[in-house]
Design a protein around this motif. Sequence first.
Motif, PDB file in Angstrom:
ATOM      1  N   ARG A  86       0.836  -1.196   0.000  1.00  0.00           N
ATOM      2  CA  ARG A  86       0.000   0.000   0.000  1.00  0.00           C
ATOM      3  C   ARG A  86       0.875   1.251   0.000  1.00  0.00           C
ATOM      4  NH1 ARG A  86      -1.276   2.337   5.180  1.00  0.00           N
ATOM      5  NH2 ARG A  86      -0.067   1.382   6.856  1.00  0.00           N
ATOM      6  N   VAL A  87       0.359   2.323  -0.578  1.00  0.00           N
ATOM      7  CA  VAL A  87       1.090   3.579  -0.675  1.00  0.00           C
ATOM      8  C   VAL A  87       0.939   4.353   0.630  1.00  0.00           C
ATOM      9  CG1 VAL A  87       1.286   5.780  -1.889  1.00  0.00           C
ATOM     10  CG2 VAL A  87       0.802   3.686  -3.165  1.00  0.00           C
ATOM     11  N   LEU A  88       2.058   4.657   1.257  1.00  0.00           N
ATOM     12  CA  LEU A  88       2.052   5.483   2.458  1.00  0.00           C
ATOM     13  C   LEU A  88       2.154   6.965   2.120  1.00  0.00           C
ATOM     14  CD1 LEU A  88       4.456   3.491   4.812  1.00  0.00           C
ATOM     15  CD2 LEU A  88       1.956   3.416   4.745  1.00  0.00           C
ATOM     16  N   GLU A  89       2.933   7.272   1.096  1.00  0.00           N
ATOM     17  CA  GLU A  89       3.134   8.674   0.731  1.00  0.00           C
ATOM     18  C   GLU A  89       3.623   8.740  -0.706  1.00  0.00           C
ATOM     19  OE1 GLU A  89       5.486  12.671   2.419  1.00  0.00           O
ATOM     20  OE2 GLU A  89       5.589  10.744   3.486  1.00  0.00           O
ATOM     21  N   ARG A  90       3.127   9.740  -1.439  1.00  0.00           N
ATOM     22  CA  ARG A  90       3.590   9.979  -2.802  1.00  0.00           C
ATOM     23  C   ARG A  90       3.714  11.480  -3.004  1.00  0.00           C
ATOM     24  NH1 ARG A  90       4.219   7.963  -7.952  1.00  0.00           N
ATOM     25  NH2 ARG A  90       3.706   9.417  -9.627  1.00  0.00           N
ATOM     26  N   ARG A  91       4.828  11.886  -3.575  1.00  0.00           N
ATOM     27  CA  ARG A  91       5.077  13.289  -3.853  1.00  0.00           C
ATOM     28  C   ARG A  91       5.529  13.431  -5.302  1.00  0.00           C
ATOM     29  NH1 ARG A  91       6.607  16.667   0.912  1.00  0.00           N
ATOM     30  NH2 ARG A  91       6.062  15.497   2.782  1.00  0.00           N
ATOM     31  N   ASP A  92       4.757  14.166  -6.085  1.00  0.00           N
ATOM     32  CA  ASP A  92       5.162  14.510  -7.447  1.00  0.00           C
ATOM     33  C   ASP A  92       5.931  15.815  -7.371  1.00  0.00           C
ATOM     34  OD1 ASP A  92       4.001  12.338  -8.821  1.00  0.00           O
ATOM     35  OD2 ASP A  92       2.032  13.266  -8.661  1.00  0.00           O
ATOM     36  N   GLY A  93       7.252  15.720  -7.425  1.00  0.00           N
ATOM     37  CA  GLY A  93       8.094  16.884  -7.236  1.00  0.00           C
ATOM     38  C   GLY A  93       8.527  17.531  -8.529  1.00  0.00           C
ATOM     39  N   VAL A  94       9.437  18.478  -8.425  1.00  0.00           N
ATOM     40  CA  VAL A  94       9.868  19.242  -9.592  1.00  0.00           C
ATOM     41  C   VAL A  94      10.710  18.404 -10.542  1.00  0.00           C
ATOM     42  CG1 VAL A  94       9.757  21.456  -8.407  1.00  0.00           C
ATOM     43  CG2 VAL A  94      11.858  20.118  -8.301  1.00  0.00           C
ATOM     44  N   LEU A  95      11.441  17.431 -10.019  1.00  0.00           N
ATOM     45  CA  LEU A  95      12.306  16.606 -10.859  1.00  0.00           C
ATOM     46  C   LEU A  95      11.802  15.186 -11.032  1.00  0.00           C
ATOM     47  CD1 LEU A  95      15.929  17.546  -9.707  1.00  0.00           C
ATOM     48  CD2 LEU A  95      14.981  17.830 -11.994  1.00  0.00           C
ATOM     49  N   ALA A  96      11.173  14.647 -10.019  1.00  0.00           N
ATOM     50  CA  ALA A  96      10.783  13.241 -10.050  1.00  0.00           C
ATOM     51  C   ALA A  96       9.628  13.025  -9.088  1.00  0.00           C
ATOM     52  CB  ALA A  96      11.965  12.345  -9.672  1.00  0.00           C
ATOM     53  N   SER A  97       9.046  11.844  -9.186  1.00  0.00           N
ATOM     54  CA  SER A  97       7.978  11.448  -8.275  1.00  0.00           C
ATOM     55  C   SER A  97       8.541  10.446  -7.274  1.00  0.00           C
ATOM     56  CB  SER A  97       6.814  10.826  -9.053  1.00  0.00           C
ATOM     57  OG  SER A  97       6.267  11.767  -9.951  1.00  0.00           O
ATOM     58  N   VAL A  98       8.287  10.679  -6.019  1.00  0.00           N
ATOM     59  CA  VAL A  98       8.827   9.849  -4.941  1.00  0.00           C
ATOM     60  C   VAL A  98       7.659   9.151  -4.245  1.00  0.00           C
ATOM     61  CG1 VAL A  98      10.034   9.881  -2.730  1.00  0.00           C
ATOM     62  CG2 VAL A  98      10.845  11.304  -4.623  1.00  0.00           C
ATOM     63  N   THR A  99       7.789   7.838  -4.078  1.00  0.00           N
ATOM     64  CA  THR A  99       6.726   7.043  -3.481  1.00  0.00           C
ATOM     65  C   THR A  99       7.290   6.194  -2.353  1.00  0.00           C
ATOM     66  OG1 THR A  99       5.683   6.883  -5.660  1.00  0.00           O
ATOM     67  CG2 THR A  99       4.849   5.436  -3.952  1.00  0.00           C
ATOM     68  N   VAL A 100       6.592   6.163  -1.238  1.00  0.00           N
ATOM     69  CA  VAL A 100       6.916   5.264  -0.132  1.00  0.00           C
ATOM     70  C   VAL A 100       5.772   4.279   0.001  1.00  0.00           C
ATOM     71  CG1 VAL A 100       7.440   5.047   2.321  1.00  0.00           C
ATOM     72  CG2 VAL A 100       8.203   7.072   1.059  1.00  0.00           C
ATOM     73  N   THR A 101       6.092   2.993  -0.098  1.00  0.00           N
ATOM     74  CA  THR A 101       5.077   1.955   0.035  1.00  0.00           C
ATOM     75  C   THR A 101       5.425   1.038   1.191  1.00  0.00           C
ATOM     76  OG1 THR A 101       6.219   0.485  -1.532  1.00  0.00           O
ATOM     77  CG2 THR A 101       4.553   1.987  -2.429  1.00  0.00           C
ATOM     78  N   GLU A 102       4.403   0.340   1.665  1.00  0.00           N
ATOM     79  CA  GLU A 102       4.585  -0.624   2.754  1.00  0.00           C
ATOM     80  C   GLU A 102       4.114  -1.986   2.286  1.00  0.00           C
ATOM     81  OE1 GLU A 102       3.882  -0.108   7.372  1.00  0.00           O
ATOM     82  OE2 GLU A 102       2.004  -0.636   6.361  1.00  0.00           O
ATOM     83  N   VAL A 103       4.955  -2.972   2.474  1.00  0.00           N
ATOM     84  CA  VAL A 103       4.617  -4.337   2.078  1.00  0.00           C
ATOM     85  C   VAL A 103       4.256  -5.127   3.331  1.00  0.00           C
ATOM     86  CG1 VAL A 103       6.062  -4.265   0.032  1.00  0.00           C
ATOM     87  CG2 VAL A 103       7.050  -5.027   2.177  1.00  0.00           C
ATOM     88  N   GLY A 104       3.817  -6.354   3.111  1.00  0.00           N
ATOM     89  CA  GLY A 104       3.421  -7.189   4.229  1.00  0.00           C
ATOM     90  C   GLY A 104       4.516  -7.295   5.270  1.00  0.00           C
ATOM     91  N   GLY A 105       4.133  -7.227   6.538  1.00  0.00           N
ATOM     92  CA  GLY A 105       5.112  -7.284   7.607  1.00  0.00           C
ATOM     93  C   GLY A 105       5.620  -5.933   8.038  1.00  0.00           C
ATOM     94  N   GLY A 106       5.199  -4.877   7.356  1.00  0.00           N
ATOM     95  CA  GLY A 106       5.577  -3.531   7.766  1.00  0.00           C
ATOM     96  C   GLY A 106       6.820  -2.983   7.112  1.00  0.00           C
ATOM     97  N   ALA A 107       7.445  -3.735   6.227  1.00  0.00           N
ATOM     98  CA  ALA A 107       8.639  -3.227   5.539  1.00  0.00           C
ATOM     99  C   ALA A 107       8.253  -2.099   4.598  1.00  0.00           C
ATOM    100  CB  ALA A 107       9.321  -4.350   4.768  1.00  0.00           C
ATOM    101  N   ARG A 108       9.072  -1.053   4.558  1.00  0.00           N
ATOM    102  CA  ARG A 108       8.807   0.100   3.697  1.00  0.00           C
ATOM    103  C   ARG A 108       9.850   0.201   2.596  1.00  0.00           C
ATOM    104  NH1 ARG A 108      10.062   2.754   7.913  1.00  0.00           N
ATOM    105  NH2 ARG A 108       9.568   0.951   9.198  1.00  0.00           N
ATOM    106  N   VAL A 109       9.391   0.657   1.426  1.00  0.00           N
ATOM    107  CA  VAL A 109      10.248   0.742   0.246  1.00  0.00           C
ATOM    108  C   VAL A 109      10.177   2.159  -0.305  1.00  0.00           C
ATOM    109  CG1 VAL A 109      10.685  -0.130  -2.094  1.00  0.00           C
ATOM    110  CG2 VAL A 109       9.864  -1.695  -0.309  1.00  0.00           C
TER     111      VAL A 109
END
Length: 855
Positions: A446-469
């Motif tokens: 699931r997506v925890l946070e997404r930011r469409d910035g001036v240069l790139a889009s940054v996404t933080v997701t969480e997978v099963g078990g609480g690991a974040r990517v």
Amino acid sequence: MTPLHVLLFVSGVAGLGYQVVWTRWFGFGLGHEMAGVTGVVGAFFGGLAAGAWLLDGPIARSRRPGLWYVGLEVLIGLWALCALLLIPGVDEFAAARLGPEPGALWHAVVATAIPAVLLAPATVAMGATLPAMERFARAGRPGSAVGGLYAANTAGAMLGTLGATFLALPALGFEATAVALAVLNLACAGAALLLGARRAVAAEETAAARPGDVDAEEANDARPLTPRRIGATLVATGLLGIAYETVGIRMLTQVLENTVFTFTMALSVYLGGTAVGAALYQRLRDRTRPERALGPLLVLLSALSLASVGAMSGARGLHASVADEQGFARALLGEWLLAALVFLLPTLAMGATFACLADAWQRAGRGLGRALALNTLGSAAAPFLAGWLLVPAVGLKWAALGTALAYGALAAGRTRAAAAPVVLLALAAWAGSSDLGLVDRGANERVLERRDGVLASVTVTEVGGGARVLRVDNHFRMGSTQSLFLERRLGMIPLLLHPAPARALFLGLGTGATLSAATFHPGLETEGVELVPEVLDVLPRFTDVNADVFEHPSVRLVAADARRYVRASGGGYDVVVADLFQPARDGAGALYTVEHFAAVRGALADGGLFCQWLPLYQMDDAVARTIARTFLDVFPDAHAFVGSFNPDTPALGLVGTRSALVVEPTALAARMRDRTLGPELERLALDDLFDLLGCRVADAAQLAAYAGAGPLNTDDRPVVMFDAPAFVYGERPPGWARFESFLGLEPAPAAPVVRGARGGDAADAVSRVEAYVRARDLFFEGQIALAEERTGDALDRYVESVEASADFDAGYHQVLTLANVATDVARARRLEAVQALARLRPERGDLRTLQRQLR
């Protein structure tokens, strides 16, 4: 197509080629931050607009417009040759003026003003070539030829971007390509002379209609277009066209590989569609009038743009269906198809719309140059407005939909189709109801946070078990909470190799796990540089792996381009650590050049150390050897270290120093006993001399043997930029395939590195380090065998590693693990391995229970 169309086609090839070359060149000094990128593009478009506007009148009044064209092409070619000599010095000047941390406004001003002034003679001349050629082609003939000429020029630009990226730049380099482009301009000038550019033409007034020359039938059908309305629409469509291109390419980056070829394919589709659209309008020009055509064209453009944005929801599946079968050609075809999905139909309408507006402008008795200038002025503003304001404010999806709807708003009062607003709003609602496939995530992610910035889009997701990517542009995995062990070791190893680091610089941050190693070293002042500002914004999502580096008093984080920062920082660093930059990503190859490595060397303090980590699992062997060869050119006494003993994701550290690399065992042991540093080193399995130097896989001689002969990666000949994409587009062999080359090397002697111990202590330390290295290589062979499902062979290598070194424990623990969990090896075979360990390590009591279980 007439000979004059051919000339403009060739001129277009050169013009777009220059834009590619100049943008890359200026990036070295101005940086790759948004201010630097948009500044160069804005300066280029601004020069075109100025030339078209200022020279419109003189060209229109001239009786020899052909000679104007000749002179303009000569000026472009000659000034392009001058730029070869001027740009390197200007880059140095720009880097000095900007400093390491320029404000956004100052950065934008410098990044726009410097290229605008330096390139003005060429860009101003470029802006006037189309008006001069149109006047030359139309002399003595009724009607406007702008649609066909604009189409030819734009088609040449399409070929220019393809030819520069796929042929000229890889084969010739930037300087030779610029010379070749200058020759094209001079050839165009010569050909125009042969085609009669010297002959005088009648000083007739334009054959287009005057304002108000609309017959009764036409007047009843559509309201006349006033010059003010035409001019405003020219500016607006120029702005919206480049804004749509900017946002569209950003959307494509969420799916595609984002190599230098990715952007070339997207731009070629955009230019090709525009050219075809302008040519179609020219063919149909005599059947309609712009008053009648403009409204429907704008509505059509809006509808096609909305439909293309909505089609992005199926982009990932379309790309996978074409590109999943590995191969360079199929991968490029997949990228072209996705670019066509977003750009092809809208750009057909864009080209026709510009030709229609230019036709209306000329019918109103105005010069083509002014029309071109107004349209280009809007284009110049678009990267700033779309990239800096629109995308960060509303996100990619709504920026794309808003741009598409704005075309429909321009059609207000120009069409009788009452259903047009309803259709456009329905299309917008359909496209807006989907996430457009901009975030690729698994079923349990699931997506925890997404930011469409001036240069790139940054996404933080969480997978099963609480690991974040952490992902940048949805495609580049920049770290996760599961990779702390490796990532922190990447920071810790180079810091331990320096005897007493007081100031460190980290280039590239990701989750901050690598830089966090610096927080465990007392008294160490650290700077961290990250190109994408939004990566810094999401660091609080990864506090469990980055030790709160964003709040640490001895750490300063900066959003900046790494190359520019190193050149402008003033230096004095004891340790510089460069992250795992994926070389295939567009722009990353510039961080592996001779010039950048030399700048880092210049930024080191006396006795300073630079470690460049290479993700061997993200490049082929040829690219890895090229980078190693390039590094050795700047650091001839370099060594190679491995980040961890995981063969799936091997990270190779190229370590260069201003003086010989020396590790003093006694001093190192004292540092390792520090109450803050010591426990962390134990967690990272780096708590003694043997664990540290056991990571060394090659000295300078062995690294040179591995690198072999071949070209260096330089700013002028960026070999990595063009060779690295072959890996991501083709078959990707397992990561250990690149590391096996190091296992075949003779072990590097430890004596030149281990110094400071006394008498027998020194000899013992050297002997134990070399034994550790032999055990490590056996362990790696076992890891490779295990990955290839040869578990029995893996057990043999692990046992041999335990026998080779009493200081190396990884093989011991692997045998215990496999003895418990392996199902593909007979119990007797596993018992044999455990009994071998018991003979080698009789003092270890944890084997007795396991032996009883296996019996």
